[in-house]
Design a protein around this motif. Structure first.
Motif, short mmCIF file in Angstrom:
data_model
loop_
_atom_site.label_atom_id
_atom_site.label_comp_id
_atom_site.label_asym_id
_atom_site.label_seq_id
_atom_site.Cartn_x
_atom_site.Cartn_y
_atom_site.Cartn_z
N PHE A 60 31.65 28.77 43.39
CA PHE A 60 30.30 28.88 43.95
C PHE A 60 30.20 30.15 44.79
N LEU A 61 31.14 30.32 45.70
CA LEU A 61 31.04 31.45 46.62
C LEU A 61 31.27 32.79 45.92
N ARG A 62 32.13 32.78 44.91
CA ARG A 62 32.36 34.04 44.20
C ARG A 62 31.27 34.34 43.20
N GLY A 63 30.48 33.31 42.87
CA GLY A 63 29.44 33.50 41.87
C GLY A 63 28.11 33.96 42.43
N ILE A 64 27.94 33.90 43.75
CA ILE A 64 26.65 34.32 44.31
C ILE A 64 26.85 35.52 45.23
N PRO A 65 25.82 36.35 45.36
CA PRO A 65 25.93 37.52 46.22
C PRO A 65 26.06 37.10 47.69
N LEU A 67 24.60 38.44 50.04
CA LEU A 67 23.25 38.47 50.60
C LEU A 67 22.56 37.11 50.48
N ILE A 68 22.70 36.49 49.30
CA ILE A 68 22.04 35.20 49.08
C ILE A 68 22.67 34.13 49.96
#
Ligand SMILES: Nc1ncnc2c1ncn2[C@@H]1O[C@H](COP(=O)(O)OP(=O)(O)OP(=O)(O)O)[C@@H](O)[C@H]1O
Ligand SMILES: [Mg+2]
Lengths: 217, 225, 257
Positions: A60-65, A67-68
């Motif tokens: 999850f954490l590596r898949g989203i920027p 910033l988001i």
């Protein structure tokens, strides 16, 4: 306005803002180092549910920027009543983000320690926890040092993202100064130079550590 | 919950549609930046592998500068900095350029090490059947280096996809920008940013799977020995 | 006697201050099979690689068919050959490497076709027919569509020989073609080389296979420390070596096998 004049106005605020950025990076790094280790151990735990949860966390954490993630923590949580200051949100967000990367770094380090080390330690009668604490972790940490350095450098650069939720970092101060002085090019170039002066020496250290690691193996 | 709009199915649909339009722009920005980064990065790699100390030096300096400064700062220099001096690039162009220039510094190292990883015997075997150095490079070294480079390019692309969210700061209408506008309009920040996260996951996770697949297929590259 | 196909005079090669070839004189005539033997590090590989200029000599000259390789005389002075000129000369000299060096991203057939198509400018159909013929000759007709990593070492080396032959070379260089192979695969490669020898190919072979050298070579050259210590017909070198150094080497090898 001459550059000398501009410099006299901006150098002090930028210096303190750079310190603020470094503080954000350092706090986030600490969170990441501690949390990352827990996640790595969970991920390598024989308990299926625990390791699946760790994988989900990492993905999850590596898949989203970043910033988001900051937006989610700062604006998203506020809407459901959990309020952080922009500084807190930035540190938490960047720390969580780093923990996902560091978890993988630790895992690679732990997996790189030869099985024989554990077996030898068990053979002299150490308990599981002792083996981890005294034998495996120190070796894994040594292996992980260069990639941890790389995460730290990324973190320093990523603190710039904190400015987008108005956390008081170097970029936010640069934005202020550039709207006051109408000299965005000069100011952002100076800011770039400041990041460079911090990150470049660190990257040289990391490279030296990498070289040393290669020679050992 | 704040006094935001009510989350009706129609509302959700509206949010999703707007965000997906933004996701389209995100994909375009990522793809365009990747092309710029690959082309420039390849050029930089060739410079670093050339015999000319000058070219090597230029490439090294470029690389160190772009790798040690945040991409956001680079975007601001290009977009806000240059515009002050009359160079007004459209936001999307500025962002593509910024990500491309930055990515070139990352990918040049990927290309360089991929080229260097090709066994020396390959070039020699090519020369021995009468290929020129150029032919040996083009027909033997490059195709093999390309395989080695695919997984790290994939990893870079995932990072780039996420980094493009920073383009929202220079008003490129990609997904993060759309999300900010929707939040200003509806105050549904939790829902909207969760949806954005899901969209990013839907894009980055398959890309990560693909990269892992390529890694298994290409990385311990087929060797004749 | 006719002009030799390969004439080496005063060949020297240094790596830094280390003189690896200390002045080699050697002639190889058309159709001749020459076997190079000698202890590890004596410079056999270096000598072979100088012949097609994969290694640039430090001194001396090498003539192929009367023409110097690596240098051209222009306006009374000798210049280093351009990449293209060198490539043209190398095209006529086949080389087989210890570690095969097949192109892993190409099929067996494409490996063999690459030279004819890209260097000789042959049409694909023609090149493919030649390649299939050569692969049949080395006994690999069923493997044409395979990639090199699907082949055994012996099969790979036979493809490498076919790849070299596809250029219709007038000279073949072999650098220990069987020493990276499992023992049971050595025979199939030597058989192909023996057949090639019988067809009259000019061959320079670096080898540790003494029995092969004895039966195939017209001339055996024993090297040590970058110099030719002794040369002559195999019967004399192997049965009645004149120099103590040769004797010592041969008895050491004998005891090893
Ligand atoms: N590229 C190089 N740089 C420096 N020294 C080299 C290089 N190539 C070969 N040498 C040295 O030159 C000497 C001769 O090497 P060469 O490979 O020609 O020996 P060889 O007779 O083929 O030995 P072997 O039977 O082990 O293959 C050795 O001492 C080797 O270490
Ligand atoms: Mg050798």
């Amino acid at each position: 306005m001459s550059f000398a004049k501009l410099w006299s106005i901006i150098h002090e605020p930028l210096f303190w803002a750079a310190i603020a950025s470094l503080k954000i990076a350092l706090s986030a790094l600490l969170i990441g180092l501690v949390l990352g280790l827990a996640i790595a151990l969970a991920r390598m735990n024989p308990n299926r549910h625990l390791s699946r949860a760790a994988v989900a966390y990492i993905e999850f954490l590596r898949g989203i920027p970043a910033l988001i993630l900051l937006f989610l923590i700062y604006f998203g949580l506020a809407a459901v009543g959990i309020r952080f200051s922009s500084l807190q949100a930035a540190i938490i967000g960047l720390g969580l983000n780093a923990s996902a990367y560091l978890a993988e770094v630790y895992r690679a380090g732990l997996e790189a320690v030869p099985k024989g080390q554990t077996e030898a330690a068990r053979a002299i009668g150490m308990r599981r926890g002792q083996v981890l604490r005294w034998i495996v972790l120190p070796q894994a940490l040594a292996i992980s040092l260069p990639p941890i350095g790389n995460v730290a450098i990324s973190l320093i650069k990523d603190t710039s993202v904190a400015s987008l939720i108005a956390a008081p970092d170097l970029m936010l101060r640069a934005n202020d100064l550039s709207s006051q002085t109408f000299k965005p090019l000069e100011i952002y170039l100076v800011v770039g130079a400041i990041y460079f002066v911090i990150c470049f020496p660190l990257s040289l250290v990391v490279r030296a550590l990498e070289k040393r690691g290669e020679r050992k193996t | 919950m704040m006094d935001g709009a009510v989350v009706t199915p129609e509302m959700l649909l509206y949010l999703l549609r707007t965000l997906l339009i933004g996701a389209g722009a995100t994909i375009w920005l990522t793809a365009a930046s990747l092309v710029v980064a690959v082309v420039l990065g390849f050029g930089l790699a060739l410079m670093r592998l050339s015999d000319s100390k000058v070219l090597q030096g230029i490439a090294r300096v470029y690389l160190e500068i772009f790798r040690n400064i945040p991409i956001l700062t680079q975007l601001f220099v290009i977009y806000f900095g240059l515009s002050r001096y009359g160079i007004m690039l459209p936001a999307t162009v500025a962002a593509t350029l910024g990500f491309g220039l930055n990515g070139a510094s990352m990918l040049s190292e990927v290309f360089r090490s991929a080229i260097l990883s090709v066994d020396r015997g390959q070039r020699e075997a090519g020369l021995a059947i009468g290929l020129t150095s150029r032919q040996a490079f083009r027909l033997l070294i490059l195709p093999q280096a390309a395989r080695t480079a695919i997984p790290p390019i994939g990893n870079y692309a995932i990072g780039l996809l996420k980094d493009t969210s920073l383009a929202s700061a220079v008003a490129v209408p990609e997904i993060a920008m759309r999300a900010k506008m929707l939040v200003a309009e509806t105050y549904l920040s939790t829902e909207i940013y969760m949806m954005v996260a899901v969209v990013y996951l839907a894009l980055s996770l398959p890309l990560a799977r693909l990269t892992a697949l390529a890694e298994r297929r290409f990385s311990p590259h087929r060797s004749a020995a | 006697m006719s002009e030799p196909l390969v004439r080496i005079r005063g060949l020297k090669k240094a790596y830094g201050i280390h003189l690896v070839l200390q002045g080699i004189d050697l002639d190889v005539h058309s159709g001749e099979k020459l076997c190079l033997i000698g202890p590890s590090g004596s410079g056999k590989t270096t000598l072979l690689r100088c012949v097609n200029w994969l290694e640039e000599p430090t001194g001396g000259e090498i003539l192929i068919d009367g023409a110097p390789i690596g240098t051209v005389a222009k306006g009374g002075r000798s210049h280093r050959m351009s990449d293209v000129e060198l490539a043209r000369m190398r095209a006529g000299i086949g080389m087989v490497f210890q570690r095969f060096n097949l192109f892993p991203h190409l099929t067996v057939l494409e490996n063999v076709m690459l030279g004819p198509v890209r260097v000789l400018g042959a049409g694909r159909a023609e090149a493919e027919a030649t390649a299939r013929g050569l692969l049949a000759k080395v006994g690999l007709s069923e493997k044409v569509a395979a990639y090199p990593d699907r082949l055994s070492g012996g099969q790979q080396q036979r493809v490498a020989i076919a790849r070299a032959l596809a250029m219709k070379p007038k000279l073949m260089l072999f650098d220990e073609p069987t020493s990276a192979l499992d023992p049971e695969l050595v025979g199939e490669v030597l058989a192909v080389m023996r057949q090639l020898a019988n067809e009259g190919m000019t061959m320079i072979i670096v080898t540790h296979e003494m029995r092969f050298a004895e039966t195939v070579a017209d001339k055996v050259v024993f090297m040590a420390d970058g110099l030719i210590v002794e040369e002559g017909p195999p019967a004399r070198i192997f049965r009645d070596p004149q120099v103590e150094r040769t004797r010592a080497f041969l008895s050491a090898v004998e005891h090893r096998v």
